[in-house]
Design an enzyme around this catalytic site. Structure first.
Site, PDB file in Angstrom:
ATOM      1  N   ASP A 128       0.813  -1.227   0.000  1.00  0.00           N
ATOM      2  CA  ASP A 128       0.000   0.000   0.000  1.00  0.00           C
ATOM      3  C   ASP A 128       0.844   1.274   0.000  1.00  0.00           C
ATOM      4  O   ASP A 128       0.431   2.289   0.555  1.00  0.00           O
ATOM      5  CB  ASP A 128      -0.957   0.024   1.212  1.00  0.00           C
ATOM      6  CG  ASP A 128      -1.787  -1.239   1.287  1.00  0.00           C
ATOM      7  OD1 ASP A 128      -2.339  -1.620   0.253  1.00  0.00           O
ATOM      8  OD2 ASP A 128      -1.871  -1.845   2.377  1.00  0.00           O
ATOM      9  N   GLU A 129       2.001   1.204  -0.610  1.00  0.00           N
ATOM     10  CA  GLU A 129       2.889   2.379  -0.635  1.00  0.00           C
ATOM     11  C   GLU A 129       2.458   3.410  -1.679  1.00  0.00           C
ATOM     12  O   GLU A 129       3.012   4.507  -1.742  1.00  0.00           O
ATOM     13  CB  GLU A 129       4.336   1.960  -0.947  1.00  0.00           C
ATOM     14  CG  GLU A 129       4.988   1.067   0.111  1.00  0.00           C
ATOM     15  CD  GLU A 129       4.770  -0.414  -0.195  1.00  0.00           C
ATOM     16  OE1 GLU A 129       3.953  -0.720  -1.098  1.00  0.00           O
ATOM     17  OE2 GLU A 129       5.388  -1.247   0.476  1.00  0.00           O
ATOM     18  N   LYS A 171       2.103   2.171  -4.996  1.00  0.00           N
ATOM     19  CA  LYS A 171       2.717   1.629  -6.227  1.00  0.00           C
ATOM     20  C   LYS A 171       1.800   1.815  -7.419  1.00  0.00           C
ATOM     21  O   LYS A 171       2.255   2.025  -8.528  1.00  0.00           O
ATOM     22  CB  LYS A 171       2.998   0.119  -6.080  1.00  0.00           C
ATOM     23  CG  LYS A 171       4.075  -0.235  -5.092  1.00  0.00           C
ATOM     24  CD  LYS A 171       4.278  -1.743  -5.047  1.00  0.00           C
ATOM     25  CE  LYS A 171       3.058  -2.508  -4.549  1.00  0.00           C
ATOM     26  NZ  LYS A 171       2.689  -2.236  -3.150  1.00  0.00           N
ATOM     27  N   GLY A 223      -4.587  -4.720  -4.429  1.00  0.00           N
ATOM     28  CA  GLY A 223      -5.688  -3.923  -4.960  1.00  0.00           C
ATOM     29  C   GLY A 223      -5.276  -2.492  -5.137  1.00  0.00           C
ATOM     30  O   GLY A 223      -4.554  -1.948  -4.314  1.00  0.00           O
ATOM     31  N   HIS A 224      -5.666  -1.911  -6.241  1.00  0.00           N
ATOM     32  CA  HIS A 224      -5.512  -0.464  -6.356  1.00  0.00           C
ATOM     33  C   HIS A 224      -6.717   0.135  -7.058  1.00  0.00           C
ATOM     34  O   HIS A 224      -7.383  -0.505  -7.844  1.00  0.00           O
ATOM     35  CB  HIS A 224      -4.187  -0.057  -7.012  1.00  0.00           C
ATOM     36  CG  HIS A 224      -3.854  -0.832  -8.244  1.00  0.00           C
ATOM     37  ND1 HIS A 224      -3.009  -1.914  -8.199  1.00  0.00           N
ATOM     38  CD2 HIS A 224      -4.258  -0.698  -9.517  1.00  0.00           C
ATOM     39  CE1 HIS A 224      -2.911  -2.399  -9.424  1.00  0.00           C
ATOM     40  NE2 HIS A 224      -3.656  -1.687 -10.239  1.00  0.00           N
ATOM     41  N   THR A 266      -5.920 -11.639   3.768  1.00  0.00           N
ATOM     42  CA  THR A 266      -7.041 -10.999   3.077  1.00  0.00           C
ATOM     43  C   THR A 266      -8.188 -11.987   2.848  1.00  0.00           C
ATOM     44  O   THR A 266      -9.236 -11.606   2.336  1.00  0.00           O
ATOM     45  CB  THR A 266      -6.596 -10.416   1.718  1.00  0.00           C
ATOM     46  OG1 THR A 266      -6.076 -11.490   0.926  1.00  0.00           O
ATOM     47  CG2 THR A 266      -5.519  -9.363   1.888  1.00  0.00           C
ATOM     48  N   GLN A 308       2.065  -6.007  -3.090  1.00  0.00           N
ATOM     49  CA  GLN A 308       2.449  -6.032  -1.671  1.00  0.00           C
ATOM     50  C   GLN A 308       3.790  -5.309  -1.471  1.00  0.00           C
ATOM     51  O   GLN A 308       4.076  -4.401  -2.224  1.00  0.00           O
ATOM     52  CB  GLN A 308       2.504  -7.460  -1.126  1.00  0.00           C
ATOM     53  CG  GLN A 308       1.137  -8.115  -0.964  1.00  0.00           C
ATOM     54  CD  GLN A 308       0.669  -8.840  -2.200  1.00  0.00           C
ATOM     55  OE1 GLN A 308       1.440  -9.491  -2.879  1.00  0.00           O
ATOM     56  NE2 GLN A 308      -0.603  -8.728  -2.507  1.00  0.00           N
ATOM     57  N   THR A 347      -8.742  -3.869  -0.850  1.00  0.00           N
ATOM     58  CA  THR A 347      -9.287  -5.215  -1.017  1.00  0.00           C
ATOM     59  C   THR A 347     -10.259  -5.586   0.093  1.00  0.00           C
ATOM     60  O   THR A 347     -11.313  -6.149  -0.147  1.00  0.00           O
ATOM     61  CB  THR A 347      -8.131  -6.236  -1.097  1.00  0.00           C
ATOM     62  OG1 THR A 347      -7.295  -5.859  -2.189  1.00  0.00           O
ATOM     63  CG2 THR A 347      -8.629  -7.646  -1.310  1.00  0.00           C
ATOM     64  N   SER A 373       5.496  12.121  -4.543  1.00  0.00           N
ATOM     65  CA  SER A 373       4.075  12.207  -4.854  1.00  0.00           C
ATOM     66  C   SER A 373       3.362  12.982  -3.751  1.00  0.00           C
ATOM     67  O   SER A 373       3.582  12.749  -2.562  1.00  0.00           O
ATOM     68  CB  SER A 373       3.506  10.797  -4.994  1.00  0.00           C
ATOM     69  OG  SER A 373       2.102  10.857  -5.035  1.00  0.00           O
TER      70      SER A 373
HETATM   71  P1  IMP Z   1      -2.514 -12.853   2.269  1.00  0.00           P
HETATM   72  O1  IMP Z   1      -1.614 -12.301   1.225  1.00  0.00           O
HETATM   73  O2  IMP Z   1      -3.969 -12.643   1.988  1.00  0.00           O
HETATM   74  O3  IMP Z   1      -2.181 -14.285   2.613  1.00  0.00           O
HETATM   75  O4  IMP Z   1      -2.250 -12.021   3.617  1.00  0.00           O
HETATM   76  C1  IMP Z   1      -1.023 -12.086   4.297  1.00  0.00           C
HETATM   77  C2  IMP Z   1      -0.629 -10.742   4.861  1.00  0.00           C
HETATM   78  O5  IMP Z   1      -0.299  -9.865   3.785  1.00  0.00           O
HETATM   79  C3  IMP Z   1      -1.723 -10.042   5.656  1.00  0.00           C
HETATM   80  O6  IMP Z   1      -1.102  -9.272   6.677  1.00  0.00           O
HETATM   81  C4  IMP Z   1      -2.341  -9.090   4.645  1.00  0.00           C
HETATM   82  O7  IMP Z   1      -2.959  -7.988   5.253  1.00  0.00           O
HETATM   83  C5  IMP Z   1      -1.110  -8.687   3.878  1.00  0.00           C
HETATM   84  N1  IMP Z   1      -1.393  -8.252   2.503  1.00  0.00           N
HETATM   85  C6  IMP Z   1      -1.694  -9.025   1.443  1.00  0.00           C
HETATM   86  N2  IMP Z   1      -1.883  -8.284   0.356  1.00  0.00           N
HETATM   87  C7  IMP Z   1      -1.703  -7.001   0.715  1.00  0.00           C
HETATM   88  C8  IMP Z   1      -1.724  -5.753   0.001  1.00  0.00           C
HETATM   89  O8  IMP Z   1      -1.948  -5.679  -1.207  1.00  0.00           O
HETATM   90  N3  IMP Z   1      -1.451  -4.638   0.745  1.00  0.00           N
HETATM   91  C9  IMP Z   1      -1.160  -4.705   2.063  1.00  0.00           C
HETATM   92  N4  IMP Z   1      -1.128  -5.840   2.772  1.00  0.00           N
HETATM   93  C10 IMP Z   1      -1.385  -6.982   2.095  1.00  0.00           C
HETATM   94 MG    MG Z   2      -3.062  -1.918  -2.183  1.00  0.00          MG
END
Ligand code: IMP
Ligand code: MG
Length: 447
Positions: free
Chosen positions: A13-14, A16, A40-41, A128, A223, A299, A412
């Protein structure tokens, strides 16, 4: 020509999405190389907002080819939903390509993801719930379903009659859930297969061809570094390799074709889900960052945990990814603050450390050591060059660049495409080394 990897330098969530959107303008090919619909974006086109989880936002540029690489995991239902959204907006998905060797998220993956989280109780990861971990686990276990399996109806049918009973044992006996009907899964997924078939290709071949034609290729990480399966805050991580090294494996290219690696970091830090976060702010300041930064997940809608910028994890991201430069996002979120803190080191049991500890238990005990910098207390959203930025904001950027020993190429200052200062174009700018000296000089001379 430059082939560039863009990665998240924190916990995801930086921002990107915005940076890759910006860089996609100069890219001929955009490749997503890992993760699935956990990412997700939000993209705004013609005043209409839609959310993408799998399809690279490069799809908004008609000429750009978008690839979903071998290292990703694909939930066909969600992907088809995204295709429908694009179609409704009149955006062609003719340039979308899906790797035949990517793995497919099945209904049992989603069920197992959620049930196993429930069972972990207080040790839960905070996933998620999209079935990402179980899809990658099956890949390693060698009982995964690949896109090419889905494209072969007979083979897929056999595979499901083998796997679904195994998964039903787990669903019923381990989690007390009702079993799945193999025939239903087969019918549902073969319909998805028909919809996706025109997009399925050998991605590695396509990228190789683009390399030969000297196209600009952008590798888009999902991520972030601290969520990397191997190098992140294990076990509070995702199941893939968001780090730059993951781009080669996940796209099917060799490291020799990569010219540059760009890290994206927020001017502060956020994290969703469980796990240690040394600079987390629990009180009012955390709330200020959350509200001003609109820190809610794309997401899952979950509130993101917020804290000060952490240069220990920043330096770690520079090391693990071999970053050439950084894009600092959401600077404007700090606009009203009197003072801003930056974590320069950790105190672990009375010992000062500057390097990220691999041991999760030690990491959980880290106390941040802060340096306080004065805020700039004025809006920066309209700044279009370094010269427009208040002195205190320049000092803040300079301090981050010096702490992380890497130049800042992009700043940004808001969600829109225009709210960006490009100090140095990371795709067409000079090569590594030169870039470093130039940027440090550019920031110095502007201040
Ligand atoms: P998973 O990827 O759903 O297995 O989740 C594992 C960890 O990664 C959890 O802490 C999620 O919140 C985190 N995570 C997964 N995808 C994202 C993302 O796109 N942004 C931020 N955190 C994420
Ligand atoms: Mg995101």
């Amino acid at each position: 020509m430059a082939n560039v990897i863009v990665i998240g330098a924190q916990w995801g969530d930086e921002g990107k999405g915005k940076i890759t959107d910006l860089l996609s303008r100069s890219a001929d090919v955009v490749v997503r190389y890992q993760g699935g619909v956990n990412a997700g974006h939000t993209v705004v086109v013609n005043d209409r907002t839609f959310k993408l989880h799998l399809i690279p936002s490069g799809i908004l540029y008609p000429e750009t080819e978008c690839l979903i690489g071998s290292g990703t995991v694909i939930d066909p239902q969600v992907l088809i939903g995204e295709l429908d959204q694009l179609e409704k907006l009149g955006i062609s998905a003719a340039n979308l390509y899906i790797s035949e060797t990517a793995h497919v998220t099945m209904p049992y993956h989603r069920l197992i993801d959620r049930a196993s989280e429930d069972q972990r109780g207080s040790h839960k990861i905070g996933t998620t719930g999209r079935g990402i971990g179980p899809t990658y686990a099956d890949k390693s276990e060698r009982i995964g379903v690949r896109v090419l399996d889905l494209m072969d109806a007979e083979g897929f049918r056999d595979l499901m009659h083998r796997i679904v009973p195994q998964k039903n044992t787990i669903l019923e006996r381990l989690y007390g859930l009702p079993p799945l009907d193999a025939e239903e899964v087969i019918t549902q997924y073969l319909a998805y297969a028909d919809r996706l078939r025109p997009h399925v290709i050998d991605c590695s071949l396509k990228i190789h061809d683009a390399v030969k034609r000297r196209r600009n290729i952008l590798f888009e990480g999902a991520q972030g570094t601290l969520l990397d399966l191997d190098h992140g805050t294990y076990p509070y991580v995702t199941s893939s390799n968001p780090v730059a090294g993951g781009a080669c494996v996940g796209a099917g290219v060799g490291p020799t074709i990569i010219d540059r690696v760009i890290g994206v970091a927020k001017a502060y830090t956020t994290r969703v889900g469980e796990g240690p976060f040394p600079t987390e702010l629990q009180g009012e300041m955390g709330e200020v960052l959350c509200q001003r930064g609109a820190e809610f997940g794309t997401t899952t809608g979950r509130r993101r945990r917020c804290g000060w910028f952490d240069s220990v994890i920043g330096r770690y991201a520079v090391r693990i990814n071999g970053l050439d430069c950084l894009a600092i996002t959401k600077m404007d979120v700090l606009d009203e603050l009197e003072e801003i803190q930056v974590c320069v080191a950790y105190d672990i049991d009375g010992v000062q450390v500057r390097d990220f500890p691999s041991n999760g238990r030690a990491f959980a005990r880290c106390q941040p050591i802060y340096k306080t910098l004065p805020g700039w207390k004025q809006p920066t959203g309209d700044c279009r060059s370094l010269q427009d930025l208040p002195q205190a904001a320049l000092n803040y950027l300079q301090f981050l660049a010096e702490l992380m020993e890497v130049p800042i190429a992009i700043v940004s200052l808001g969600a829109s495409r225009g709210q960006t200062i490009i100090v140095e174009d990371p795709i067409h700018g000079p090569k590594r080394g030169l870039l470093h000296a130039d940027l440090t000089e550019a920031i110095r001379s502007a201040s």
